[in-house]
Enzyme design. Structure first.
Site, PDB file in Angstrom:
ATOM      1  CB  CYS A 272     -24.468  16.161  15.991  1.00 41.17           C
ATOM      2  SG  CYS A 272     -25.934  15.169  16.295  1.00 41.17           S
TER       3      CYS A 272
ATOM      4  CB  CYS B 260     -25.890  16.303  19.299  1.00 41.22           C
ATOM      5  SG  CYS B 260     -25.386  14.753  18.544  1.00 41.22           S
TER       6      CYS B 260
END
Length: 103
Positions: free
Chosen positions: A31, A34
């Site tokens: 991600c 993230c």
């Protein structure tokens, strides 16, 4: 204090039974957003040591925990106080917005 790796095995001890507020980051290796938030959370874990705890839940490894809290998009950050989820945010945020979740 470094960030804590949170699993279903230690969730109750590290998050629900914590005397400090716990900011739990639901994330995954793949991600991009993230990865953008990760250094901010690491910095907060150091800067706010003794005031908060920062926990990391890898959703690929801890799908059951992610499902328990309805996490369908990542990063999702949820603040727990006194064993209860009190605030949350979805998506990458600047530090000021993440800190505002703790108020």
């Amino acid at each position: 204090m470094a960030e804590i790796v949170v699993t279903k095995e230690n969730f109750e001890t590290e998050v629900l039974s914590s005397e400090l507020p716990v900011l739990v980051d639901f994330w995954a290796d793949w991600c991009g957003p993230c990865r953008m938030v990760a250094p901010i959370l690491e910095e907060m874990a150091r800067d706010l040591e003794g005031k908060i705890k920062v926990g990391k839940v890898n959703v690929d490894e801890q799908g059951e925990l992610a499902a328990m809290f309805g996490v369908s998009s990542i990063p999702t950050m949820i603040v727990f106080k006194d064993g209860k989820a009190v605030k949350g945010a979805v998506g990458a945020r600047p530090r000021a917005q993440i800190e505002a979740l703790l108020e």
